[in-house]
Design an enzyme around this catalytic site. Sequence first.
Site, PDB file in Angstrom:
ATOM      1  CG  ASP A 112      -1.922  -1.101   1.226  1.00 45.40           C
ATOM      2  OD1 ASP A 112      -1.587  -2.177   0.741  1.00 45.40           O
ATOM      3  OD2 ASP A 112      -3.029  -0.882   1.716  1.00 45.40           O
ATOM      4  CB  CYS A 153       2.347  -5.683   3.356  1.00 36.14           C
ATOM      5  SG  CYS A 153       1.725  -4.083   2.783  1.00 36.14           S
ATOM      6  CB  SER A 501      -3.560   4.748   4.848  1.00 36.01           C
ATOM      7  OG  SER A 501      -2.494   4.344   5.673  1.00 36.01           O
TER       8      SER A 501
END
Length: 601
Positions: A112, A153, A501
């Site tokens: 990301d 991740c 995020s």
Amino acid sequence: MPHQPLSTNEPDDERRPDSPGPALPYDLPTDPAKRHSAALTDGPDRAPARAMLKAIGFTDEDLARPLIGVATTWIETMPCNWNQRELAEQVKAGIRAAGGTPMEFDTIAISDGVSMGTEGMKASLVSREVIADSIELVARGHLFDGLVCLVGCDKTIPAAVMALGRLDIPGVVLYNGTILPGSFRGRDVTVQSVFEAVGAYEAGTMSGRDLWELENVACPGAGACGGQFTANTMSTALEFLGISPGGLNGIPAPFPEKLEAARRTGELAVKLVREDTRPSSIVTRAALENAIASVAATGGSTNGVLHLLAIAHEFGIPVSIDEFGEIADRTPILADLVPGGRFVAYDIYRAGGVALVMRELLKRGLLHGEARTVDGRTIAEIAADVVETPGQEVVRPIDRPLMERGGLTILHGSLSPEGSVIKLAGHERRQFRGPARVYDSEDACWAAVKAHEIGPGDCVVIRYEGPAGGPGMREMLHVTAALVGEGLGDSIALLTDGRFSGATHGLMIGHVAPEAALGGPIALVREGDPIVIDVDRHALDLDVPEDELERRRAAWTPPAPRYTGGVFAKYAALVSSASRGAVTDPAARAATGVPPIPIRG
């Protein structure tokens, strides 16, 4: 010479299994722990399979043991998963030492942080489904008796648990650990600092040389992003969920103790296989409620909502998006963690670990302490075992929380009939009213940010970035961090049918459902429309008369698909609403009431 069928000249009695001589592997009783792999490896008719496995070094002794898959998500595109090759070797050593046979395989990961703000970011959420699918396929295809999944991740973490839910074979998930903080001019920094510095550079308050110096020190080595962003949020959730061994996820990636944690995880996997302890006995409704509470109590990422809904779906446990709000509303924020607080994941590890949060929540009965975990202890026992570092300030006592209510909640209203997620950690604002600034993609909004077209009091609306419309539900950190960096974080609001995020903070609302591409009300917003946010009423409303909305609805037409072939098109055709976890399930998609998007043949 031409291929000929093999035969031997020995008399029949010398070729009988019960003839004198060393026992053949065929004669040995099957290990009862080989509940699945016996069908792959045992008996004369499986000789071709054994021949192929022996070609790469497996022995008869190896193949007589339970086969444990070791799934890694190592990839050379990010620091987040960088140490998994080393960890996999230790996991395999632990499996062998405990009497199992490891078989390592890889799957994919999308960063990301690297892809943020580009077309590549659309691949991130899509990768969650591909990772889960690929782990499931390899485990089914090779009849593993158990699994160890190494994750790092963001999307690799829920994906591994989703695969375990589908397979329901004994398994455990180990997080490869957080990155350590960088140091910039005497203060700790993370990748979030760099994203916000881009906004400061665009605003003219930071020089290009300073930005370059920051980017060179922000990420000092292996490990996933260091704040309570999505990776560390989900790592925490997995310990509360019980599918990761207590205390092992929190060990930072560069620490040698992480290697020993990997070895112990391999040993544990064999124990789980021998005892036939299945994920469905660990991931229960009570465990999911504990995981939700962990997201709220640590000011964690709103992506935790999306991923825990998807995990619940794979385990067949009915959990609604509104239950996240109910649990968060009664759960105080105890962990003073970035992005809303002062400390990073390394600091909570030094303070004693996330079990400190467990201990404090249990004091008020906010967790199911009796819930079992893969390491054999209950949540209450893990909390009782925690060793607190004297004088630590990262985790507050429950009678002195950072906030009385958790770090997120769920809003409904005329703009989000199916629900939306608002992050509350890191700001105090609970009401907002402002004119809509409407952008039909993140790229369009980014252009407006760079042109300084957004001002105090605006409500930024980014749409057609939902699960199907994006497709892939891009995160908006590129935009939100830049707005914070420009000094607008405390004076604007932003809402989207995409995601945020875990590094995002401020009055930001994501996962607005139904999404614009499927005809949700967010598609009807026009420039200047008043938008009302009221956290206390759990409301997100468009202050436009209903008859006007009906006229707009009658004139609205669905946009053409952005992709008509390939993985994005397949995903867009299958994905469900964000309010259901954005899972790729035909039944969940049917619940949206919108036919699948056609795919080019």
